[in-house]
Design a protein around this motif. Structure first.
Motif, PDB file in Angstrom:
ATOM      1  N   PHE A 178       0.526  -1.119  -0.311  1.00  0.00           N
ATOM      2  CA  PHE A 178      -0.184   0.028  -0.030  1.00  0.00           C
ATOM      3  C   PHE A 178       0.940   0.905  -0.087  1.00  0.00           C
ATOM      4  CE2 PHE A 178      -3.540  -3.300   1.092  1.00  0.00           C
ATOM      5  CZ  PHE A 178      -4.020  -3.045   1.137  1.00  0.00           C
ATOM      6  N   ASP A 179       2.074   0.852   0.071  1.00  0.00           N
ATOM      7  CA  ASP A 179       3.322   2.237   0.325  1.00  0.00           C
ATOM      8  C   ASP A 179       3.536   2.811  -1.834  1.00  0.00           C
ATOM      9  OD1 ASP A 179       4.702   0.178  -0.969  1.00  0.00           O
ATOM     10  OD2 ASP A 179       6.656   0.703   0.837  1.00  0.00           O
ATOM     11  N   MET A 180       2.885   1.841  -2.612  1.00  0.00           N
ATOM     12  CA  MET A 180       3.582   1.774  -4.344  1.00  0.00           C
ATOM     13  C   MET A 180       2.164   2.061  -4.143  1.00  0.00           C
ATOM     14  SD  MET A 180       5.191   0.846  -6.258  1.00  0.00           S
ATOM     15  CE  MET A 180       5.517  -0.068  -8.179  1.00  0.00           C
ATOM     16  N   SER A 181       2.503   4.588  -4.701  1.00  0.00           N
ATOM     17  CA  SER A 181       1.186   4.915  -5.879  1.00  0.00           C
ATOM     18  C   SER A 181       2.256   4.987  -6.579  1.00  0.00           C
ATOM     19  CB  SER A 181       1.258   5.731  -4.432  1.00  0.00           C
ATOM     20  OG  SER A 181       0.407   6.371  -4.057  1.00  0.00           O
ATOM     21  N   LEU A 182       2.043   5.663  -7.624  1.00  0.00           N
ATOM     22  CA  LEU A 182       2.245   6.046  -9.525  1.00  0.00           C
ATOM     23  C   LEU A 182       1.506   6.869  -9.898  1.00  0.00           C
ATOM     24  CD1 LEU A 182       1.524   2.229 -10.317  1.00  0.00           C
ATOM     25  CD2 LEU A 182       3.610   2.907  -9.860  1.00  0.00           C
ATOM     26  N   ASN A 183       2.720   8.358 -10.393  1.00  0.00           N
ATOM     27  CA  ASN A 183       2.416   8.859 -10.670  1.00  0.00           C
ATOM     28  C   ASN A 183       2.378   8.827 -12.083  1.00  0.00           C
ATOM     29  OD1 ASN A 183       1.797  10.363  -8.573  1.00  0.00           O
ATOM     30  ND2 ASN A 183       3.866  10.884  -8.562  1.00  0.00           N
ATOM     31  N   GLN A 184       1.797   9.131 -12.927  1.00  0.00           N
ATOM     32  CA  GLN A 184       1.948   8.844 -14.631  1.00  0.00           C
ATOM     33  C   GLN A 184       3.408   8.994 -15.468  1.00  0.00           C
ATOM     34  OE1 GLN A 184      -1.215  10.212 -16.807  1.00  0.00           O
ATOM     35  NE2 GLN A 184      -0.537  10.320 -18.532  1.00  0.00           N
ATOM     36  N   ASP A 185       4.346   9.961 -14.804  1.00  0.00           N
ATOM     37  CA  ASP A 185       5.261   9.845 -15.446  1.00  0.00           C
ATOM     38  C   ASP A 185       6.410   8.534 -14.843  1.00  0.00           C
ATOM     39  OD1 ASP A 185       4.764  11.841 -17.436  1.00  0.00           O
ATOM     40  OD2 ASP A 185       4.956  13.682 -15.709  1.00  0.00           O
ATOM     41  N   ASP A 186       6.380   8.658 -13.998  1.00  0.00           N
ATOM     42  CA  ASP A 186       7.274   7.443 -13.197  1.00  0.00           C
ATOM     43  C   ASP A 186       7.662   6.279 -13.916  1.00  0.00           C
ATOM     44  OD1 ASP A 186       6.787   9.075 -10.996  1.00  0.00           O
ATOM     45  OD2 ASP A 186       5.254   7.610  -9.568  1.00  0.00           O
ATOM     46  N   LEU A 187       8.526   6.064 -13.460  1.00  0.00           N
ATOM     47  CA  LEU A 187       9.075   4.495 -14.283  1.00  0.00           C
ATOM     48  C   LEU A 187       9.261   4.003 -13.085  1.00  0.00           C
ATOM     49  CD1 LEU A 187      10.556   3.939 -17.084  1.00  0.00           C
ATOM     50  CD2 LEU A 187      12.833   4.650 -15.891  1.00  0.00           C
TER      51      LEU A 187
END
Length: 281
Positions: free
Chosen positions: A77-86
């Motif tokens: 539950f700490d694995m947030s993603l932003n659209q530009d994240d690699l």
């Protein structure tokens, strides 16, 4: 003088064409390399191996819950993603163990056909007449039986058929519950789901000599109830807002508010962003 100018013009023209061709060839090679390394590739695969396909053409809450579950079967539950994240390929690779191995569209065949299961052969022996009736009632899809052979007016269905993606049947060891899958199949699937770059050196399950992944599929369970609060569809972009609450009674209530943004194109989905917030604060 005119006689000298004509050959000179031809030479200059040919030289320019050759230079343009060299530049174009170099650009094509660079483009091909970029498409191989990143998830931004829109080209068709030239692979000789089957490609894992989801074939999702209608989004509903049941299907969205399956996608949410598959994500959290792998990521914390700490694995947030932003659209530009690699994303590191090591983390993205783990997704093949859940949604990549099992069909994302739920089909509770064990409930529908529990009376037709033969434990001795580990097969379901289902009358064609029953299947046709369920299809006509729209309780199942005809695609669930696509490719199956009819013997004496019955379908003989290996229990593996619906459990594991059909593209992976030939790579699955049923006794050990282990898959040995050509890297092209796995890599292409992972690149279709996440913004990542292939890095086989990160993956202990990868054999460089054979170019094959050997891994155990996910066989655990998920102990969170999922409540879909809002679904917004804007052309090919689906935004799903949901609440996940733990179902283990002896633990204190833990709840998360999660927003998934997914791109849905040609029946396939890709994670654009995942925003995870503690809902107990």
């Amino acid at each position: 003088m005119k006689k000298l100018l004509l050959p000179l013009l031809i030479i200059l023209c040919l030289s320019g064409c050759m230079k343009f061709t060299q530049i174009q060839d170099k650009a094509d090679k660079n483009k091909k390399a970029d498409n191989l390394l990143t998830s931004n590739s829109e080209q068709e695969s030239d692979s000789l191996y089957p490609v894992i396909k989801d074939n999702i053409h209608e989004i509903d809450n049941t299907l969205l819950k399956e996608i949410v579950t598959s994500y959290f079967l792998v990521f914390d539950f700490d694995m947030s993603l932003n659209q530009d994240d690699l994303i590191d390929y090591e983390r993205a690779f783990q997704y093949i163990r859940s949604a990549g191995t099992y069909p994302i569209e739920p089909f509770e065949y064990w409930k529908l056909f529990e009376d037709y299961y033969d434990s001795e052969s580990d097969n379901y022996i289902i009358p064609v007449e029953l299947v046709d009736k369920l299809i006509s009632e729209k309780r199942i899809k005809s695609s669930h039986f696509a490719g199956l052979t009819v013997v004496d007016d019955t379908y003989i269905v290996d229990s593996l058929f619906w459990t594991v993606r059909s593209e992976l049947h030939q790579y699955f060891n049923k006794d050990k519950w282990i898959l040995t899958v050509p890297s092209e199949i796995v890599d292409e699937y992972i690149l279709s789901k996440f913004n990542t770059k292939i890095d086989h050196s990160q993956i202990k399950e990868y054999d460089e000599n054979s170019q094959i992944y050997t891994y155990e599929s996910f066989t655990g369970s998920f102990h969170y109830a999922i409540t879909i609060e809002e679904v917004l569809v804007d052309d090919e972009i689906v935004t799903c807002k949901c609440i996940l609450t733990n179902e283990i009674q002896e633990n204190p209530i833990i709840s998360y508010k999660v927003t998934f943004v997914i791109k849905l194109v040609d029946g396939e989905y890709k994670f654009l962003s995942v925003d995870i917030k503690d809902n107990n604060i």
